[in-house]
Write an enzyme that holds these catalytic residues in place. Sequence first.
Site, PDB file in Angstrom:
ATOM      1  N   LYS A   1      -6.640   1.372  -3.907  1.00  0.00           N
ATOM      2  CA  LYS A   1      -6.308   0.604  -2.692  1.00  0.00           C
ATOM      3  C   LYS A   1      -6.355   1.919  -1.515  1.00  0.00           C
ATOM      4  CE  LYS A   1      -4.514  -1.783   0.699  1.00  0.00           C
ATOM      5  NZ  LYS A   1      -5.577  -2.405   1.480  1.00  0.00           N
TER       6      LYS A   1
ATOM      7  N   LYS B   1      -0.843   6.394   7.999  1.00  0.00           N
ATOM      8  CA  LYS B   1       0.047   6.584   6.659  1.00  0.00           C
ATOM      9  C   LYS B   1      -0.940   6.375   5.497  1.00  0.00           C
ATOM     10  CE  LYS B   1       1.809   3.136   4.805  1.00  0.00           C
ATOM     11  NZ  LYS B   1       1.361   2.381   3.569  1.00  0.00           N
TER      12      LYS B   1
ATOM     13  N   THR C   1       0.848  -1.411  -0.088  1.00  0.00           N
ATOM     14  CA  THR C   1      -0.100  -0.044  -0.082  1.00  0.00           C
ATOM     15  C   THR C   1       0.818   1.083  -0.120  1.00  0.00           C
ATOM     16  OG1 THR C   1      -1.606  -1.254   1.150  1.00  0.00           O
ATOM     17  CG2 THR C   1      -1.802   1.299   1.371  1.00  0.00           C
TER      18      THR C   1
END
Length: 278
Positions: A157, A226, A81
């Site tokens: 994503k 994040k 990711t």
Amino acid sequence: MGTAFARNLLDDGYETVIFSKCGNNVAALEAAGAKAAMKWIDLAHCEIVISMVPDDEATDSVSISLANVLDTHAIHISMSTISPDASRRASERHSRLGQGYVAAPVLGNPDLAAARKLYILAAGPDEYVERSLPLLDRLGQRIFNVGQNPELANTFKLAGNALTAATLQSMGEVLAFLHKAGVDPKVAFSVFTESLFDGKVHKAYGRKIVEQRYSPPGMTLPLAVKDLRLALAEAEQLSVPMPVASVVRDRLVAAVARGWEDLDWSALGKLAEFSAGI
């Protein structure tokens, strides 16, 4: 999650080489038949290399190292990711050397990875995606080909994680609301997930919230911070307001500030109860 991938590929009879900088689970995978690489050059003979690392910096490091050792036409599948920009850099780096790059981040968690129940978002040049499909088919239950530009898979994503985080925040809020009103959280969970709110995220993460089962984490709170940061940064570049995602990011930061960095991101439910004085 990388460990689950390696185990599944070993079970399917693939010759599997593992390279872990931190050494996690290497011995167990070697016992299962994997070969351990000690340095990047040990991967030079691989036709396909799958990477699963935590962030952009690690992806840059991995793609640079792989580009230096892989043969022409070998493929790097990044299942991490990361930001669209990091994916774009990796793609360009490999392309310059005649190597393939496919972005294939996943929707799911380590338990789903072990059970081959992940949803895989694949993007890249058709030639390389097609060559990657037999391998990816062994790792998940469905593959979505989202385009020829690898960064599109990473954008998908990030969007998926923003949507999941918003759902966790909403579930935490309403369960805390009903709890303080005198409703048993387990009853509230059953009513919601057995009626209009029966999605996979509602069920899986709602159960974690009700059972206060935040450890071991599927994804830690700092990693969730994040991911929301990357989603919001990309949205800003595209001039797309995402006010809900902004609020949820702040709630994730607040949970980390309470010292819960080792907990699952469903601990947004724990934060909701704390905020409600429960």
